[in-house]
Design a protein around this motif. Structure first.
Motif, mmCIF file in Angstrom:
data_model
loop_
_atom_site.group_PDB
_atom_site.id
_atom_site.type_symbol
_atom_site.label_atom_id
_atom_site.label_comp_id
_atom_site.label_asym_id
_atom_site.label_seq_id
_atom_site.Cartn_x
_atom_site.Cartn_y
_atom_site.Cartn_z
ATOM 1 N N SER A 79 9.989 12.131 0.867
ATOM 2 C CA SER A 79 9.957 10.718 1.374
ATOM 3 C C SER A 79 8.753 10.713 2.365
ATOM 4 O O SER A 79 8.156 11.826 2.494
ATOM 5 N N GLN A 80 8.709 9.847 2.994
ATOM 6 C CA GLN A 80 7.483 9.172 3.804
ATOM 7 C C GLN A 80 6.061 9.314 3.133
ATOM 8 O O GLN A 80 5.639 10.223 2.545
ATOM 9 N N THR A 81 5.462 8.119 3.279
ATOM 10 C CA THR A 81 4.211 8.160 2.699
ATOM 11 C C THR A 81 3.132 9.043 2.648
ATOM 12 O O THR A 81 2.471 9.390 1.739
ATOM 13 N N GLN A 82 2.742 9.414 4.113
ATOM 14 C CA GLN A 82 1.841 10.547 4.053
ATOM 15 C C GLN A 82 2.145 11.552 3.340
ATOM 16 O O GLN A 82 1.296 12.338 2.611
ATOM 17 N N ILE A 134 12.864 3.179 1.677
ATOM 18 C CA ILE A 134 11.846 3.549 0.311
ATOM 19 C C ILE A 134 10.427 3.331 0.795
ATOM 20 O O ILE A 134 10.228 2.686 1.874
ATOM 21 N N PRO A 135 9.484 3.799 -0.075
ATOM 22 C CA PRO A 135 9.629 4.377 -1.229
ATOM 23 C C PRO A 135 9.917 6.011 -1.266
ATOM 24 O O PRO A 135 9.826 6.566 -0.149
ATOM 25 N N VAL A 136 10.400 6.411 -2.262
ATOM 26 C CA VAL A 136 10.663 8.099 -2.279
ATOM 27 C C VAL A 136 10.074 8.560 -3.583
ATOM 28 O O VAL A 136 9.941 7.616 -4.595
ATOM 29 N N TRP A 154 0.897 -1.231 0.035
ATOM 30 C CA TRP A 154 0.043 0.060 0.024
ATOM 31 C C TRP A 154 0.796 1.241 -0.073
ATOM 32 O O TRP A 154 0.438 2.619 -0.615
ATOM 33 N N ARG A 155 2.259 1.360 0.511
ATOM 34 C CA ARG A 155 2.657 2.690 0.627
ATOM 35 C C ARG A 155 3.013 3.180 -0.629
ATOM 36 O O ARG A 155 2.689 4.346 -0.774
ATOM 37 N N LEU A 183 -4.146 7.496 6.779
ATOM 38 C CA LEU A 183 -2.703 7.108 5.965
ATOM 39 C C LEU A 183 -1.869 6.636 7.480
ATOM 40 O O LEU A 183 -1.183 5.704 7.387
ATOM 41 N N ASN A 184 -2.069 7.505 8.509
ATOM 42 C CA ASN A 184 -1.351 7.163 9.652
ATOM 43 C C ASN A 184 -1.815 5.696 10.237
ATOM 44 O O ASN A 184 -0.996 4.961 10.795
#
Length: 204
Positions: free
Chosen positions: A53-56, A42-44, A4-5, A83-84
């Motif tokens: 970076s960081q999914t949110q 990752i991901p970026v 999902w990220r 998301l969190n």
């Protein structure tokens, strides 16, 4: 299976017809050597030579570009909350992967039992979705990156790859999350994306 990220970022851009280069074969060690892993993971997302970076943060950026972010301060915050919540679920399950084979299954069974930490996290996502009683999306009246994230998270939990978590756990326990999954599954752009990636979505 697409996790999902990164997938909620990719799909957010895709739903908004935002062109992007989808690079999945770069090794973390090479990205780290290039200085692109701000937090060492990752991901970026790289935009005009700049790294996010960081999914949110990435999902929020993708949602705004794609026009699928609510644009209301409260609803935008609710998207971030979802998301969190997905991150909490991932962190809780992730801790079990470091356990021995004998410990994993009973530990995961405890997580999904009444009072278990995983059940608590998923109950939070369920509550958010249930409160949006006007439709079957998480926080708005149409799809957001929160829906994409939850959809893929549930897909992972229900895939059978996590020993100790029954494939029907979410479906049988969290009706609002199940409705969200069905709604996202019916989205034409989501199905177009899945058709482009049959190796990841060949099976449900």
């Amino acid at each position: 299976m697409a996790f999902w990220r990164a997938e909620c970022v990719r799909m957010g851009l895709f739903l908004g017809d935002i062109p992007f280069e989808d690079i999945r074969d770069q090794k973390s060690i090479d990205l780290k050597a290039s200085g692109k892993l701000t937090f060492g993971a990752i991901p970026v997302l790289e935009v005009d030579g700049k790294i996010l970076s960081q999914t949110q943060a990435m999902a929020s950026y993708a949602g705004k570009l794609a026009g699928i972010q609510p644009g209301d301060p409260w609803l935008d915050a609710k998207v971030d909350e979802c998301l969190n919540g997905c991150t909490d679920v991932t962190t809780t399950i992730g801790a079990t992967f470091r356990m021995s084979a004998e410990e994993k299954i009973p530990a995961r069974q405890a997580l999904i039992a009444d009072g278990g930490r995983l059940r608590m996290h998923l109950s939070g996502l369920e509550k958010i979705c249930a409160e949006n009683d006007e439709c079957d999306y998480a926080v708005w009246d149409s799809i957001t990156v929160a829906d994409l994230a939850i959809w893929r998270l549930v897909g992972w939990l229900s895939s059978g790859v996590i020993d100790g978590i029954p494939v029907d756990f979410v479906e049988s326990t969290f009706p609002s999350l199940s409705k969200l999954v069905a709604t996202v599954d019916a989205n034409s752009k989501v199905n177009e994306w899945k058709a482009k990636h049959p190796k990841l979505y060949g099976a449900k």
